[in-house]
Design a protein around this motif. Structure first.
Motif, PDB file in Angstrom:
ATOM      1  N   GLU A  57       0.810  -1.226   0.000  1.00 28.74           N
ATOM      2  CA  GLU A  57       0.000   0.000   0.000  1.00 28.74           C
ATOM      3  C   GLU A  57       0.841   1.273   0.000  1.00 28.74           C
ATOM      4  O   GLU A  57       0.503   2.233  -0.678  1.00 28.74           O
ATOM      5  CB  GLU A  57      -0.944   0.006   1.205  1.00 28.74           C
ATOM      6  N   SER A  58       1.912   1.281   0.776  1.00 30.43           N
ATOM      7  CA  SER A  58       2.661   2.533   0.917  1.00 30.43           C
ATOM      8  C   SER A  58       3.729   2.679  -0.160  1.00 30.43           C
ATOM      9  O   SER A  58       4.307   1.689  -0.633  1.00 30.43           O
ATOM     10  CB  SER A  58       3.308   2.618   2.301  1.00 30.43           C
ATOM     11  N   ALA A  59       4.002   3.922  -0.488  1.00 30.71           N
ATOM     12  CA  ALA A  59       5.051   4.226  -1.462  1.00 30.71           C
ATOM     13  C   ALA A  59       6.418   3.801  -0.932  1.00 30.71           C
ATOM     14  O   ALA A  59       7.269   3.346  -1.695  1.00 30.71           O
ATOM     15  CB  ALA A  59       5.041   5.713  -1.795  1.00 30.71           C
ATOM     16  N   ALA A  60       6.608   3.926   0.372  1.00 35.51           N
ATOM     17  CA  ALA A  60       7.895   3.537   0.971  1.00 35.51           C
ATOM     18  C   ALA A  60       8.121   2.034   0.844  1.00 35.51           C
ATOM     19  O   ALA A  60       9.233   1.592   0.525  1.00 35.51           O
ATOM     20  CB  ALA A  60       7.941   3.955   2.439  1.00 35.51           C
ATOM     21  N   PHE A  62       6.752   0.073  -1.431  1.00 35.97           N
ATOM     22  CA  PHE A  62       6.950  -0.171  -2.857  1.00 35.97           C
ATOM     23  C   PHE A  62       8.407   0.100  -3.232  1.00 35.97           C
ATOM     24  O   PHE A  62       9.071  -0.733  -3.854  1.00 35.97           O
ATOM     25  CB  PHE A  62       6.003   0.694  -3.685  1.00 35.97           C
ATOM     26  N   LYS A  63       8.910   1.258  -2.820  1.00 36.55           N
ATOM     27  CA  LYS A  63      10.296   1.628  -3.137  1.00 36.55           C
ATOM     28  C   LYS A  63      11.279   0.614  -2.558  1.00 36.55           C
ATOM     29  O   LYS A  63      12.250   0.236  -3.201  1.00 36.55           O
ATOM     30  CB  LYS A  63      10.604   3.032  -2.625  1.00 36.55           C
ATOM     31  N   ARG A  64      11.024   0.155  -1.340  1.00 40.58           N
ATOM     32  CA  ARG A  64      11.915  -0.818  -0.698  1.00 40.58           C
ATOM     33  C   ARG A  64      12.004  -2.104  -1.523  1.00 40.58           C
ATOM     34  O   ARG A  64      13.087  -2.650  -1.728  1.00 40.58           O
ATOM     35  CB  ARG A  64      11.429  -1.127   0.722  1.00 40.58           C
ATOM     36  N   PHE A  65      10.876  -2.583  -2.036  1.00 42.21           N
ATOM     37  CA  PHE A  65      10.895  -3.803  -2.845  1.00 42.21           C
ATOM     38  C   PHE A  65      11.546  -3.569  -4.204  1.00 42.21           C
ATOM     39  O   PHE A  65      12.196  -4.465  -4.743  1.00 42.21           O
ATOM     40  CB  PHE A  65       9.487  -4.395  -2.985  1.00 42.21           C
ATOM     41  N   VAL A  66      11.402  -2.379  -4.751  1.00 48.42           N
ATOM     42  CA  VAL A  66      12.105  -2.050  -5.997  1.00 48.42           C
ATOM     43  C   VAL A  66      13.615  -2.045  -5.738  1.00 48.42           C
ATOM     44  O   VAL A  66      14.393  -2.539  -6.565  1.00 48.42           O
ATOM     45  CB  VAL A  66      11.624  -0.704  -6.583  1.00 48.42           C
ATOM     46  N   LEU A 116      14.443   3.867  -9.898  1.00 50.10           N
ATOM     47  CA  LEU A 116      14.681   4.153  -8.479  1.00 50.10           C
ATOM     48  C   LEU A 116      14.981   5.626  -8.252  1.00 50.10           C
ATOM     49  O   LEU A 116      14.503   6.216  -7.278  1.00 50.10           O
ATOM     50  CB  LEU A 116      15.839   3.311  -7.946  1.00 50.10           C
ATOM     51  N   GLN A 117      15.759   6.214  -9.129  1.00 42.20           N
ATOM     52  CA  GLN A 117      16.054   7.646  -8.998  1.00 42.20           C
ATOM     53  C   GLN A 117      14.764   8.463  -9.077  1.00 42.20           C
ATOM     54  O   GLN A 117      14.576   9.418  -8.314  1.00 42.20           O
ATOM     55  CB  GLN A 117      17.043   8.101 -10.084  1.00 42.20           C
ATOM     56  N   ALA A 118      13.878   8.082  -9.980  1.00 35.12           N
ATOM     57  CA  ALA A 118      12.591   8.781 -10.100  1.00 35.12           C
ATOM     58  C   ALA A 118      11.748   8.596  -8.840  1.00 35.12           C
ATOM     59  O   ALA A 118      11.136   9.555  -8.348  1.00 35.12           O
ATOM     60  CB  ALA A 118      11.835   8.277 -11.330  1.00 35.12           C
ATOM     61  N   LEU A 119      11.722   7.379  -8.310  1.00 34.62           N
ATOM     62  CA  LEU A 119      10.963   7.128  -7.080  1.00 34.62           C
ATOM     63  C   LEU A 119      11.533   7.935  -5.911  1.00 34.62           C
ATOM     64  O   LEU A 119      10.779   8.481  -5.102  1.00 34.62           O
ATOM     65  CB  LEU A 119      10.980   5.636  -6.722  1.00 34.62           C
ATOM     66  N   ARG A 120      12.831   8.001  -5.830  1.00 28.89           N
ATOM     67  CA  ARG A 120      13.468   8.742  -4.730  1.00 28.89           C
ATOM     68  C   ARG A 120      13.196  10.229  -4.843  1.00 28.89           C
ATOM     69  O   ARG A 120      12.984  10.901  -3.821  1.00 28.89           O
ATOM     70  CB  ARG A 120      14.964   8.460  -4.710  1.00 28.89           C
ATOM     71  N   SER A 121      13.179  10.764  -6.060  1.00 27.84           N
ATOM     72  CA  SER A 121      12.926  12.192  -6.223  1.00 27.84           C
ATOM     73  C   SER A 121      11.459  12.532  -5.933  1.00 27.84           C
ATOM     74  O   SER A 121      11.166  13.642  -5.488  1.00 27.84           O
ATOM     75  CB  SER A 121      13.332  12.664  -7.616  1.00 27.84           C
ATOM     76  N   GLU A 122      10.548  11.589  -6.145  1.00 18.66           N
ATOM     77  CA  GLU A 122       9.142  11.807  -5.803  1.00 18.66           C
ATOM     78  C   GLU A 122       8.956  11.947  -4.313  1.00 18.66           C
ATOM     79  O   GLU A 122       8.086  12.675  -3.858  1.00 18.66           O
ATOM     80  CB  GLU A 122       8.292  10.625  -6.272  1.00 18.66           C
ATOM     81  N   ASN A 123       9.755  11.229  -3.545  1.00 21.79           N
ATOM     82  CA  ASN A 123       9.598  11.195  -2.084  1.00 21.79           C
ATOM     83  C   ASN A 123      10.339  12.333  -1.379  1.00 21.79           C
ATOM     84  O   ASN A 123      10.330  12.391  -0.172  1.00 21.79           O
ATOM     85  CB  ASN A 123      10.064   9.838  -1.531  1.00 21.79           C
ATOM     86  N   GLN A 124      10.993  13.193  -2.121  1.00 18.75           N
ATOM     87  CA  GLN A 124      11.727  14.302  -1.476  1.00 18.75           C
ATOM     88  C   GLN A 124      10.888  15.539  -1.392  1.00 18.75           C
ATOM     89  O   GLN A 124       9.914  15.771  -1.928  1.00 18.75           O
ATOM     90  CB  GLN A 124      13.013  14.597  -2.236  1.00 18.75           C
TER      91      GLN A 124
END
Length: 124
Positions: A57-60, A62-66, A116-124
């Motif tokens: 459910e959470s974006a965090a 999701f990012k962890r599994f990616v 991953l870079q895109a996901l990390r920039s979304e969360n900043q």
């Protein structure tokens, strides 16, 4: 819940599973439970972790599994390189299959790094 089939990295990872299984068919029998098994587990792990991440459910989460999937992809890239350097092919056709798998693994790692870079920039 996200649909993994809508992710380009999942599509590339899923395609790579088939390529890797075909490329490892001719590996030495002595490696059946060694490098062959490890390579196959790594490639399946990439797709599996993307699927599992999509179910979170959470974006965090999701990012962890990616990130875990990316780790498996880099592990796979090394293992394929090792198999190639060890000469785990009996003819030019098998060598070409293994080289293709190596190329696709490298491409997948680049795609996943960008994702991953895109996901990390979304969360900043």
């Amino acid at each position: 819940m996200r649909d993994p089939k809508k992710l380009k990295v999942f599509e590339a990872a899923d395609d790579l599973v088939l390529v890797v299984y075909r490329a490892t068919v001719g590996f030495p029998d002595s490696e059946r439970y060694g490098l062959t098994s490890q390579i196959r587990r790594s490639v399946v792990s990439v797709s599996s972790n993307l699927v599992e991440g999509c179910s979170r459910e959470s974006a965090a989460d999701f990012k962890r599994f990616v990130e875990i999937a990316f780790g498996s992809a880099t592990e796979l890239q090394y293992q394929l390189s090792l198999a190639f350097r060890l000469g785990f092919f009996s003819d030019s056709k098998e060598r070409d299959r293994l080289a293709d798998a190596e190329e696709q693994a490298a491409s997948l790692c680049r795609q996943m790094n960008g994702f991953l870079q895109a996901l990390r920039s979304e969360n900043q």
